[in-house]
Design a protein around this motif. Structure first.
Motif, short mmCIF file in Angstrom:
data_model
loop_
_atom_site.label_atom_id
_atom_site.label_comp_id
_atom_site.label_asym_id
_atom_site.label_seq_id
_atom_site.Cartn_x
_atom_site.Cartn_y
_atom_site.Cartn_z
N GLY A 324 0.78 -1.23 0.00
CA GLY A 324 0.00 0.00 0.00
C GLY A 324 0.81 1.28 0.00
O GLY A 324 0.25 2.36 0.14
N LYS A 325 2.12 1.15 -0.16
CA LYS A 325 2.99 2.33 -0.17
C LYS A 325 3.70 2.44 -1.51
O LYS A 325 4.13 1.44 -2.09
CB LYS A 325 4.02 2.23 0.95
CG LYS A 325 3.44 2.13 2.35
CD LYS A 325 4.51 1.85 3.38
CE LYS A 325 3.91 1.64 4.76
NZ LYS A 325 4.94 1.28 5.76
N LEU A 326 3.84 3.66 -1.98
CA LEU A 326 4.62 3.94 -3.18
C LEU A 326 6.05 4.24 -2.74
O LEU A 326 6.29 5.19 -2.00
CB LEU A 326 4.03 5.12 -3.94
CG LEU A 326 4.68 5.48 -5.28
CD1 LEU A 326 4.63 4.31 -6.25
CD2 LEU A 326 4.00 6.69 -5.90
N MET A 327 6.99 3.40 -3.18
CA MET A 327 8.38 3.52 -2.76
C MET A 327 9.29 3.74 -3.95
O MET A 327 8.97 3.37 -5.07
CB MET A 327 8.83 2.24 -2.03
CG MET A 327 8.22 2.04 -0.68
SD MET A 327 8.59 0.38 -0.04
CE MET A 327 10.29 0.16 -0.57
N SER A 328 10.44 4.33 -3.69
CA SER A 328 11.49 4.45 -4.70
C SER A 328 12.67 3.60 -4.29
O SER A 328 12.86 3.31 -3.10
CB SER A 328 11.92 5.91 -4.85
OG SER A 328 12.50 6.39 -3.65
N TYR A 329 13.46 3.18 -5.28
CA TYR A 329 14.68 2.43 -4.99
C TYR A 329 15.79 2.96 -5.88
O TYR A 329 15.67 2.95 -7.11
CB TYR A 329 14.47 0.94 -5.22
CG TYR A 329 15.72 0.12 -4.94
CD1 TYR A 329 16.15 -0.11 -3.64
CD2 TYR A 329 16.47 -0.41 -5.98
CE1 TYR A 329 17.29 -0.85 -3.38
CE2 TYR A 329 17.61 -1.16 -5.73
CZ TYR A 329 18.02 -1.38 -4.43
OH TYR A 329 19.15 -2.11 -4.18
N ASP A 330 16.84 3.45 -5.27
CA ASP A 330 18.00 3.97 -5.99
C ASP A 330 18.89 2.80 -6.38
O ASP A 330 19.45 2.11 -5.53
CB ASP A 330 18.77 4.95 -5.10
CG ASP A 330 19.82 5.74 -5.87
OD1 ASP A 330 20.60 5.10 -6.60
OD2 ASP A 330 19.86 6.96 -5.72
N LEU A 331 19.03 2.57 -7.70
CA LEU A 331 19.78 1.41 -8.19
C LEU A 331 21.27 1.55 -7.95
O LEU A 331 21.98 0.53 -7.87
CB LEU A 331 19.52 1.22 -9.70
CG LEU A 331 18.06 0.92 -10.08
CD1 LEU A 331 17.92 0.87 -11.59
CD2 LEU A 331 17.60 -0.38 -9.46
N CYS A 332 21.78 2.78 -7.86
CA CYS A 332 23.21 2.99 -7.63
C CYS A 332 23.56 2.92 -6.15
O CYS A 332 24.47 2.20 -5.74
CB CYS A 332 23.66 4.32 -8.22
SG CYS A 332 23.52 4.41 -10.02
#
Length: 368
Positions: A324-332
């Motif tokens: 239920g949460k919109l998350m970001s993930y930094d690939l670097c």
């Protein structure tokens, strides 16, 4: 001598120091503008011709913040009918957009979105509408000759102010018929194409990028439909799709995210070769979230609690749907970040599609 906006750069902008009317160099004014909310920037285009020229320049547009928007489903107690909704991220929170100003909104549905534009479909009477929620403008499309079985909106704010609507109207063993509407001509044109793969293997997962509509085909191919030349080619995926896969562009390259029960693998296509860019452990996401440590990765995935949503079009960043949460993930940096949460505890929200699109004059003017 006239200068094309597309050919202007930072040095050409800074030479117009005497025309902005407030005694600041254009370089300093740009630094101020890029820190402001987009709504303010739209208003400031009306200050003067020089300000409009400055804000419209691609050098400036590339530095402005991206607009995050999405199509989602919301259901709560007593709400038995799921209808696609649309919202935008504003000041750190996700707000549902009110479309009551659209005369067709209550008897139509959102069926696709592309870089800031929405495609609405009404079944009775049969009709298509394209809406720009940024400017609250819309256009009714003429009726296609054939009834559509699948409809896609194709718009690239960086490339052109014109959009296309692609309707798949008939199928053959390895090809089919489609009608393409161009807002530039205002007409539908029929085409018959050979996909290069079995039609039964085509999925509904599609992505428009740089004039080409990319269609995932099971188990491991991509059908590429060039909407300019109206021809097709086939790309082989780096691996077969077991559960879920997504195609999007980032940093000027086509990317593929393949999601299974254990990990999310990110591939990038350079030339005609795929390269593995990153791996993201589903168990690592479980541990990061903290609310679902006792849930297995298989249960987590199959219950729709984890989905890949989108690539950032410029940065090495992906967006995920987690519990239920919109998350970001930094690939670097390999870091998770919380973006926003949709709905209340009593509501069940499922995100269907999100997109990040740039501020551009083509977005603000395409339905003007």
């Amino acid at each position: 001598m006239k200068m094309s906006f597309s050919k202007m750069n930072s040095s050409s902008i800074s030479s117009h120091t005497e025309t902005n009317g407030i005694g600041l160099t254009d370089d300093l004014l740009i630094e101020i503008l890029t820190k402001l909310p987009l709504k303010c920037i739209y208003r400031y285009k009306c200050v003067s011709r020089s300000w409009r020229r400055l804000i419209a320049d691609r050098y400036v547009a590339a530095r402005l913040p991206l607009i995050l928007s999405g199509v989602f489903y919301r259901s709560g107690p007593g709400d038995l009918k799921l209808e696609p909704r649309y919202g935008c991220n504003s000041n750190g929170s996700f707000h549902e957009i009110d479309f009551s100003y659209l005369p067709f909104y209550h008897n139509s549905s959102i069926i696709d979105c592309s870089n800031g534009l929405l495609l609405f479909y009404r079944s009775i009477p049969f009709a298509f509408y394209v809406c720009n929620p940024t400017t609250k403008t819309w256009a009714a499309l003429p009726k296609p000759r054939c009834k559509s079985q699948l409809s896609i909106l194709a718009f690239d704010a960086y490339k052109s102010p014109y959009y296309k609507v692609v309707c798949f109207s008939g199928w053959q063993a390895q090809g089919g018929q489609l009608e393409v509407f161009s807002s530039e001509t205002g007409q539908w044109v029929e085409h018959s194409l050979n996909w290069g793969v079995d039609t039964n293997n085509l999925s509904a997962s599609m992505h428009y990028f740089d004039g080409v509509l990319y269609v995932l085909a099971l188990p491991g191919h991509v059908a590429c439909i060039d909407l300019e030349k109206m021809c097709c080619s086939v790309i082989e995926l780096p691996e077969d799709m077991k559960n879920d896969a997504s195609l999007e562009n980032s940093g000027g390259f086509l990317h593929c995210a393949i999601n299974d029960t254990n990990e999310l693998r990110i591939w990038v296509l350079k030339g005609m070769k795929w390269a593995l860019k990153n791996r993201v452990s589903v168990l690592g996401i479980l541990n990061w979230n903290g609310d679902c440590k006792e849930m297995s990765s298989t249960t987590f995935l199959h219950h729709g609690q984890f989905n890949f949503l989108a690539f950032h079009p410029k940065e090495d960043l992906v967006f995920l749907w987690v519990m239920g949460k919109l998350m970001s993930y930094d690939l670097c940096k390999k870091r998770f970040g919380f973006v926003c949460e949709l709905g209340t505890e009593k509501e069940k929200v499922q995100v269907n599609q999100i997109c990040l699109f740039p501020y551009s004059d083509n977005v603000s003017n395409c339905l003007a």
